[in-house]
Design a protein around this motif. Sequence first.
Motif, PDB file in Angstrom:
ATOM      1  N   VAL A  75      -4.130   0.202   0.097  1.00  0.00           N
ATOM      2  CA  VAL A  75      -4.548  -0.207   1.443  1.00  0.00           C
ATOM      3  C   VAL A  75      -4.377  -1.711   1.633  1.00  0.00           C
ATOM      4  O   VAL A  75      -3.887  -2.159   2.673  1.00  0.00           O
ATOM      5  CB  VAL A  75      -6.010   0.232   1.723  1.00  0.00           C
ATOM      6  N   SER A  76      -4.749  -2.496   0.628  1.00  0.00           N
ATOM      7  CA  SER A  76      -4.606  -3.955   0.746  1.00  0.00           C
ATOM      8  C   SER A  76      -3.142  -4.351   0.892  1.00  0.00           C
ATOM      9  O   SER A  76      -2.814  -5.235   1.694  1.00  0.00           O
ATOM     10  CB  SER A  76      -5.191  -4.648  -0.490  1.00  0.00           C
ATOM     11  N   SER A  77      -2.275  -3.704   0.136  1.00  0.00           N
ATOM     12  CA  SER A  77      -0.854  -4.061   0.233  1.00  0.00           C
ATOM     13  C   SER A  77      -0.297  -3.700   1.609  1.00  0.00           C
ATOM     14  O   SER A  77       0.542  -4.433   2.144  1.00  0.00           O
ATOM     15  CB  SER A  77      -0.046  -3.381  -0.868  1.00  0.00           C
ATOM     16  N   LEU A  78      -0.762  -2.614   2.174  1.00  0.00           N
ATOM     17  CA  LEU A  78      -0.311  -2.245   3.514  1.00  0.00           C
ATOM     18  C   LEU A  78      -0.842  -3.226   4.560  1.00  0.00           C
ATOM     19  O   LEU A  78      -0.119  -3.638   5.468  1.00  0.00           O
ATOM     20  CB  LEU A  78      -0.753  -0.815   3.849  1.00  0.00           C
ATOM     21  N   LEU A  79      -2.110  -3.606   4.430  1.00  0.00           N
ATOM     22  CA  LEU A  79      -2.711  -4.539   5.384  1.00  0.00           C
ATOM     23  C   LEU A  79      -2.052  -5.921   5.330  1.00  0.00           C
ATOM     24  O   LEU A  79      -1.885  -6.580   6.355  1.00  0.00           O
ATOM     25  CB  LEU A  79      -4.205  -4.691   5.127  1.00  0.00           C
ATOM     26  N   LEU A  80      -1.702  -6.348   4.109  1.00  0.00           N
ATOM     27  CA  LEU A  80      -1.157  -7.692   3.930  1.00  0.00           C
ATOM     28  C   LEU A  80       0.366  -7.729   4.000  1.00  0.00           C
ATOM     29  O   LEU A  80       0.969  -8.789   3.820  1.00  0.00           O
ATOM     30  CB  LEU A  80      -1.638  -8.271   2.586  1.00  0.00           C
ATOM     31  N   GLY A  81       0.982  -6.583   4.241  1.00  0.00           N
ATOM     32  CA  GLY A  81       2.440  -6.537   4.341  1.00  0.00           C
ATOM     33  C   GLY A  81       3.146  -6.753   3.022  1.00  0.00           C
ATOM     34  O   GLY A  81       4.258  -7.262   2.990  1.00  0.00           O
TER      35      GLY A  81
END
Length: 188
Positions: A75-81
């Motif tokens: 989720v963090s990688s998706l949020l931060l691109g």
Amino acid sequence: MTSSAADPERLRKSRREVFLALFIAQAVALHTFEYLLPSPAPWFRLGFANILTLVALFLFDAGGAWTVALSRILVSSLLLGRFLTPGFFLSLSGGVLATAIMILARRLAGDRLSPIGVSLLGAAGHAFGQLLCAWLLLVRHAGLWTLFPPLLLFALGTGLVNGLAADAVIRHLRGHRAFAGDQGNRSA
């Protein structure tokens, strides 16, 4: 649909799902906050999100720890691109190795090893996992391993702080009425 007090197993499962969802949300928030802080290298983080993985491991089980760790990374990688970027793979490799080591340590040592000790082992595993991933995917140079001692020292410092924080959260939550009479999974 609500669970009645007459169905304790269903209530326990619902409570587990709710707390794991809260832990994931908090871990994503901490990870995102850390990403906004200045850092000497793209993968250099304090690892505050690991506090929630530790809490899930000590209050629930290995499955809870994997759920929090992997969900947070994704989720963090998706949020931060950063999904599928080198930073994602560094985070994934460090998180997977740290979680695996913490679960193994919990299984082998049980209550003889505190959240602080488990956190220190996880931090060392995280540093090693990231360097191994960097060596395998980014820089195949033996000189990369000269970074391991200072990274390990830094990781142990943050692992100590995170372990102390996780220990405080675990003690607090074990006193919460949601966990009254439930000792959680003490041996993962």
